[in-house]
Design a protein around this motif. Sequence first.
Motif, mmCIF file in Angstrom:
data_model
loop_
_atom_site.group_PDB
_atom_site.id
_atom_site.type_symbol
_atom_site.label_atom_id
_atom_site.label_comp_id
_atom_site.label_asym_id
_atom_site.label_seq_id
_atom_site.Cartn_x
_atom_site.Cartn_y
_atom_site.Cartn_z
ATOM 1 N N ALA A 180 0.816 -1.221 0.000
ATOM 2 C CA ALA A 180 0.000 0.000 0.000
ATOM 3 C C ALA A 180 0.846 1.265 0.000
ATOM 4 C CB ALA A 180 -0.942 -0.008 1.208
ATOM 5 N N ARG A 181 2.108 1.160 -0.403
ATOM 6 C CA ARG A 181 3.035 2.294 -0.373
ATOM 7 C C ARG A 181 2.491 3.528 -1.087
ATOM 8 N NH1 ARG A 181 5.176 5.802 -3.014
ATOM 9 N NH2 ARG A 181 7.316 6.479 -2.774
ATOM 10 N N GLY A 182 1.772 3.314 -2.201
ATOM 11 C CA GLY A 182 1.246 4.424 -2.989
ATOM 12 C C GLY A 182 1.793 4.386 -4.400
ATOM 13 N N ASN A 183 0.898 4.503 -5.376
ATOM 14 C CA ASN A 183 1.286 4.366 -6.775
ATOM 15 C C ASN A 183 1.669 5.714 -7.379
ATOM 16 O OD1 ASN A 183 0.952 1.643 -6.721
ATOM 17 N ND2 ASN A 183 -1.045 1.621 -7.707
ATOM 18 N N THR A 184 2.917 6.098 -7.169
ATOM 19 C CA THR A 184 3.441 7.311 -7.771
ATOM 20 C C THR A 184 4.732 6.966 -8.513
ATOM 21 O OG1 THR A 184 4.614 7.785 -5.710
ATOM 22 C CG2 THR A 184 2.503 8.894 -6.040
ATOM 23 N N ASN A 185 5.147 7.845 -9.405
ATOM 24 C CA ASN A 185 6.399 7.667 -10.153
ATOM 25 C C ASN A 185 6.482 6.310 -10.849
ATOM 26 O OD1 ASN A 185 7.346 10.202 -9.268
ATOM 27 N ND2 ASN A 185 7.942 9.302 -7.313
ATOM 28 N N GLY A 186 5.385 5.920 -11.475
ATOM 29 C CA GLY A 186 5.387 4.684 -12.253
ATOM 30 C C GLY A 186 5.126 3.417 -11.467
ATOM 31 N N ILE A 187 4.954 3.521 -10.158
ATOM 32 C CA ILE A 187 4.645 2.334 -9.339
ATOM 33 C C ILE A 187 3.211 1.901 -9.632
ATOM 34 C CG2 ILE A 187 4.295 1.527 -6.968
ATOM 35 C CD1 ILE A 187 6.541 3.487 -6.155
ATOM 36 N N ASN A 188 3.000 0.598 -9.729
ATOM 37 C CA ASN A 188 1.662 0.093 -10.040
ATOM 38 C C ASN A 188 1.345 -1.143 -9.192
ATOM 39 O OD1 ASN A 188 -0.831 -0.248 -11.290
ATOM 40 N ND2 ASN A 188 0.024 -1.462 -12.963
ATOM 41 N N ALA A 189 1.307 -0.965 -7.877
ATOM 42 C CA ALA A 189 0.958 -2.061 -6.970
ATOM 43 C C ALA A 189 -0.554 -2.272 -6.995
ATOM 44 C CB ALA A 189 1.420 -1.740 -5.558
ATOM 45 N N GLN A 190 -0.963 -3.541 -6.967
ATOM 46 C CA GLN A 190 -2.380 -3.870 -7.051
ATOM 47 C C GLN A 190 -2.740 -4.992 -6.070
ATOM 48 O OE1 GLN A 190 -4.517 -2.174 -8.983
ATOM 49 N NE2 GLN A 190 -2.899 -0.932 -9.929
ATOM 50 N N PHE A 191 -4.020 -5.052 -5.740
ATOM 51 C CA PHE A 191 -4.566 -6.163 -4.961
ATOM 52 C C PHE A 191 -4.907 -7.278 -5.941
ATOM 53 C CE2 PHE A 191 -7.934 -8.704 -3.216
ATOM 54 C CZ PHE A 191 -7.662 -8.788 -1.858
ATOM 55 N N SER A 192 -4.369 -8.461 -5.719
ATOM 56 C CA SER A 192 -4.691 -9.582 -6.587
ATOM 57 C C SER A 192 -4.655 -10.881 -5.798
ATOM 58 C CB SER A 192 -3.707 -9.673 -7.759
ATOM 59 O OG SER A 192 -3.984 -10.824 -8.534
ATOM 60 N N ILE A 193 -5.664 -11.713 -6.012
ATOM 61 C CA ILE A 193 -5.681 -13.022 -5.357
ATOM 62 C C ILE A 193 -5.033 -14.079 -6.252
ATOM 63 C CG2 ILE A 193 -7.683 -12.530 -3.898
ATOM 64 C CD1 ILE A 193 -9.410 -14.073 -5.905
ATOM 65 N N LYS A 194 -4.643 -13.677 -7.477
ATOM 66 C CA LYS A 194 -4.067 -14.638 -8.420
ATOM 67 C C LYS A 194 -2.594 -14.388 -8.689
ATOM 68 C CE LYS A 194 -8.435 -15.735 -10.658
ATOM 69 N NZ LYS A 194 -9.248 -15.612 -11.879
ATOM 70 N N LYS A 195 -2.240 -13.139 -8.996
ATOM 71 C CA LYS A 195 -0.854 -12.836 -9.346
ATOM 72 C C LYS A 195 -0.374 -11.643 -8.535
ATOM 73 C CE LYS A 195 2.256 -11.814 -13.146
ATOM 74 N NZ LYS A 195 2.398 -11.361 -14.535
ATOM 75 N N GLU A 196 0.621 -11.880 -7.710
ATOM 76 C CA GLU A 196 1.147 -10.837 -6.836
ATOM 77 C C GLU A 196 1.689 -9.663 -7.650
ATOM 78 O OE1 GLU A 196 3.283 -11.917 -3.049
ATOM 79 O OE2 GLU A 196 4.984 -11.294 -4.279
ATOM 80 N N GLN A 197 1.295 -8.437 -7.233
ATOM 81 C CA GLN A 197 1.778 -7.238 -7.915
ATOM 82 C C GLN A 197 2.159 -6.191 -6.870
ATOM 83 O OE1 GLN A 197 -0.424 -6.235 -11.392
ATOM 84 N NE2 GLN A 197 0.495 -4.216 -11.596
ATOM 85 N N LEU A 198 3.413 -6.250 -6.424
ATOM 86 C CA LEU A 198 3.915 -5.348 -5.392
ATOM 87 C C LEU A 198 4.446 -4.057 -6.016
ATOM 88 C CD1 LEU A 198 5.744 -8.038 -3.220
ATOM 89 C CD2 LEU A 198 3.429 -7.118 -2.886
ATOM 90 N N ALA A 199 4.876 -3.140 -5.168
ATOM 91 C CA ALA A 199 5.325 -1.830 -5.655
ATOM 92 C C ALA A 199 6.656 -1.905 -6.383
ATOM 93 C CB ALA A 199 5.407 -0.845 -4.487
ATOM 94 N N PHE A 200 7.559 -2.762 -5.888
ATOM 95 C CA PHE A 200 8.913 -2.786 -6.441
ATOM 96 C C PHE A 200 9.294 -4.187 -6.897
ATOM 97 C CE2 PHE A 200 8.889 0.592 -3.171
ATOM 98 C CZ PHE A 200 9.149 1.680 -4.000
ATOM 99 N N ALA A 201 9.695 -4.294 -8.157
ATOM 100 C CA ALA A 201 10.228 -5.556 -8.653
ATOM 101 C C ALA A 201 11.618 -5.762 -8.050
ATOM 102 C CB ALA A 201 10.319 -5.521 -10.171
ATOM 103 N N MET A 202 11.989 -7.014 -7.928
ATOM 104 C CA MET A 202 13.298 -7.320 -7.341
ATOM 105 C C MET A 202 14.329 -7.599 -8.410
ATOM 106 S SD MET A 202 12.616 -9.754 -4.104
ATOM 107 C CE MET A 202 11.648 -10.865 -5.088
ATOM 108 N N ASP A 203 15.530 -7.103 -8.175
ATOM 109 C CA ASP A 203 16.679 -7.438 -9.021
ATOM 110 C C ASP A 203 17.545 -8.403 -8.221
ATOM 111 O OD1 ASP A 203 18.957 -7.635 -10.517
ATOM 112 O OD2 ASP A 203 19.137 -5.481 -10.900
ATOM 113 N N LEU A 204 17.329 -9.689 -8.465
ATOM 114 C CA LEU A 204 18.048 -10.713 -7.694
ATOM 115 C C LEU A 204 19.552 -10.626 -7.922
ATOM 116 C CD1 LEU A 204 15.652 -13.750 -8.252
ATOM 117 C CD2 LEU A 204 15.771 -12.214 -6.282
#
Length: 199
Positions: free
Chosen positions: A136-160
């Motif tokens: 719930a960080r907030g969708n600003t500056n291109g962030i697109n976090a969403q509520f989903s019961i099927k596919k997780e969509q967090l604010a920040f993608a990880m660079d492993l």
Amino acid sequence: MYPESDDLKDYLVSDAIIDWRSPAVQQKALELTQSLPDEVAKARCLYEWVRDVIPHTNDAGLDIVTCTASEVLQHGTGICFAKSHLLAALLRAVNIPAGFCYQVLRLNPPDDSEYVLHGFNAIYLTTLDKWVRVDARGNTNGINAQFSIKKEQLAFAMDLAADEFIYEAIFAAPVDSVVRRLREHRTLEELWLDLPQSL
């Protein structure tokens, strides 16, 4: 991901930080969800409300530090950790178990090698018998976090490859290192110089 505790009651606790028994938090949770038919709709509504209506303090250009759920609600702002405290409190107020998740990210990718801890939530949906993570960080500056019961969509993608990662545990209470810093610092400017880098 896995819950730190197998007892869901631990994810419904009201305490000094997740103070969902405070009248303002209870009232807001009920006000937002009373017309909704089921827990998934309620969880989605509360998540989107915290994400969209409570601005991230840095995005809003404010210099206040909030920590407890009721403080975030009262002042209408918080950084990621504080917003996760409010979301957990609102969910718990309508009997939806909620916990805390943490992610290690680079502070200013791709150039920066300094890391910072980021906080968000996991919600247990009883009707689906599953945990879902939401940010719930907030969708600003291109962030697109969403509520989903099927596919997780967090604010920040990880660079492993850059050693970014999410701790797999779902904590029943906010971690002490986060709470301590939110309590110690009076201004966001101070806090920004002392953000936790890991758990």
